[in-house]
Design an enzyme around this catalytic site. Structure first.
Site, PDB file in Angstrom:
ATOM      1  N   SER A 135       0.767  -1.145  -0.131  1.00  0.00           N
ATOM      2  CA  SER A 135      -0.177   0.139  -0.052  1.00  0.00           C
ATOM      3  C   SER A 135       0.893   1.169   0.121  1.00  0.00           C
ATOM      4  O   SER A 135       2.017   1.266   0.505  1.00  0.00           O
ATOM      5  CB  SER A 135      -0.913   0.049   1.423  1.00  0.00           C
ATOM      6  OG  SER A 135      -1.513   1.145   1.358  1.00  0.00           O
ATOM      7  N   TYR A 159      -1.297   0.364   9.717  1.00  0.00           N
ATOM      8  CA  TYR A 159      -1.318  -0.136   8.599  1.00  0.00           C
ATOM      9  C   TYR A 159       0.070  -0.128   7.556  1.00  0.00           C
ATOM     10  O   TYR A 159       0.402  -1.474   7.180  1.00  0.00           O
ATOM     11  CB  TYR A 159      -2.632   0.167   7.720  1.00  0.00           C
ATOM     12  CG  TYR A 159      -2.963  -0.444   6.455  1.00  0.00           C
ATOM     13  CD1 TYR A 159      -3.489  -1.971   6.485  1.00  0.00           C
ATOM     14  CD2 TYR A 159      -2.773   0.031   5.206  1.00  0.00           C
ATOM     15  CE1 TYR A 159      -3.613  -2.391   5.370  1.00  0.00           C
ATOM     16  CE2 TYR A 159      -3.253  -0.507   4.132  1.00  0.00           C
ATOM     17  CZ  TYR A 159      -3.783  -2.091   4.209  1.00  0.00           C
ATOM     18  OH  TYR A 159      -3.857  -2.606   3.101  1.00  0.00           O
ATOM     19  N   LYS A 163       2.683  -3.403   6.586  1.00  0.00           N
ATOM     20  CA  LYS A 163       2.922  -3.638   5.021  1.00  0.00           C
ATOM     21  C   LYS A 163       4.410  -3.693   4.694  1.00  0.00           C
ATOM     22  O   LYS A 163       4.978  -4.297   4.246  1.00  0.00           O
ATOM     23  CB  LYS A 163       2.085  -2.686   4.404  1.00  0.00           C
ATOM     24  CG  LYS A 163       0.753  -2.699   3.983  1.00  0.00           C
ATOM     25  CD  LYS A 163       0.248  -4.199   3.517  1.00  0.00           C
ATOM     26  CE  LYS A 163      -1.356  -4.274   3.242  1.00  0.00           C
ATOM     27  NZ  LYS A 163      -1.476  -5.620   2.574  1.00  0.00           N
TER      28      LYS A 163
END
Length: 344
Positions: A135, A159, A163
């Site tokens: 991402s 997040y 990642k």
């Protein structure tokens, strides 16, 4: 001798992974495919090439935070997968609100899956391809105007942290010849069909999707249609283009990547939130526009504002990845047609 392609897709109950599963069934470069689809809920068998039976597709409900359940995915009647699409995860806002669960799902389980691919690849006698959906949330802090492959990633959210840590493991496993990794940092996907996801970017689809269905939508940026927050640029791609690029990632020769990195920033384009709303007005009319309500949310604004807004697509395009053309209007027009056809 007929070669069977065995592909494992995690997160297969989700929107994007389900589209990838269907595209794999239709991919002429992946003949005689056997799909293993898994998620915390039982995934549905996708349609594609007339295949709708358990002879070609296995759907498995599994908790990927349990290493034993991961291991079982490499011991189905289809045999050891030669390709893994690692697409499961807790989305950005969800992992921000529940930090420990986000790490468990988005980092720990990915590492366990990677170790399984390493062990079973050794049994196969060849490297298992490991396609990972990353991402733009890996970026944060002061950023250059345009992101290049050399731009350092410093996430400002849970997040992005998970990642990026997963990317580092996949890069190292690939460098050591333990797996054959391919990492795509995806743009924000618009327009996503279905219900809203627990992602900070979810509203970027919602402000198009819901009004075109005659449903009220909430925009967490700004307080009205004239708010300056709507001029925030975001990096976007259509679902169709992202799926094509994820299938393409499987077929790139490992020799095309530099030794130190398997990361590719998937191609996208820049549009502002106001550009989205203007496209909605042009395609859906003023009635659709009136269905957007504004409720400013500081957490969503902080996360979205930390993400990069423009990328240099040169490297990705040189590897054969593709790009949307025409900005937001063709994307909104396409989604409207899907709504009218009852498939969105």
């Amino acid at each position: 001798m007929t070669i069977t392609n065995v592909v494992l897709v995690t997160g297969a109950g989700g929107f994007l992974a389900s589209l990838v599963a269907r595209a794999l069934l239709e991919d002429p470069q992946t003949p005689n495919i056997r799909l293993i689809l898994t998620d915390v809920i039982q995934p549905k068998i996708p349609s594609g090439r007339g295949i709708t039976d358990s002879e070609h597709v296995s759907t498995i409900k599994a908790d990927l935070t349990d290493p034993k359940e991961i291991d079982a995915l490499f011991n189905t009647p289809f045999g050891i997968p030669d390709t893994v699409y690692c697409m499961h995860g807790i989305m950005s806002r969800g992992s921000e609100d529940n930090f420990d669960l986000g790490l468990k799902v988005n980092a720990d389980s990915v590492r366990d899956l990677l170790q399984c691919a390493r062990r079973y690849g050794a049994q196969l006698g060849r490297l298992i391809k490991f396609v990972f959906t990353s991402s733009c949330a890996v970026y944060g802090g002061p950023l250059p105007d345009i992101i290049t492959p050399e731009t350092i990633a410093t996430p400002e959210g849970a997040y992005g942290l998970a990642k990026l840590s997963s990317e580092l493991f996949i890069n190292e496993f690939s460098r050591r010849g333990l797996v054959d990794g391919r990492i795509l940092r995806l743009p924000t996907i618009v327009v996503r069909p279905g219900p809203p996801a627990a992602a900070a970017s979810s509203f970027l689809s919602g402000i198009i999707r819901e009004p075109l269905k005659g449903i009220e939508a909430t925009c967490p940026m700004g307080t009205n249609i004239s708010s300056p927050e709507l001029d925030l640029p975001v990096w976007l791609s259509s679902p169709q283009t992202v799926v094509r690029n994820l299938i393409h990632a499987k077929h790139i020769s490992s020799s095309a990547f530099p030794r130190h990195s398997r990361v590719v920033c998937a191609p996208g384009f820049t549009a502002t939130i106001r550009d989205e709303i203007d496209a909605l007005r042009q395609v859906g009319g003023e009635d659709a526009l009136k269905l957007i309500k504004f409720e400013d949310d500081p957490t969503t604004k902080r996360l979205v504002d930390s993400w990069p807004q423009r990328f240099d697509n040169t490297y990705a395009l040189s590897l054969g990845f593709t790009l949307d053309k025409g900005g937001m209007i063709p994307i909104v027009e396409s989604f409207k047609k899907d709504v009218e056809a009852g498939i969105a």
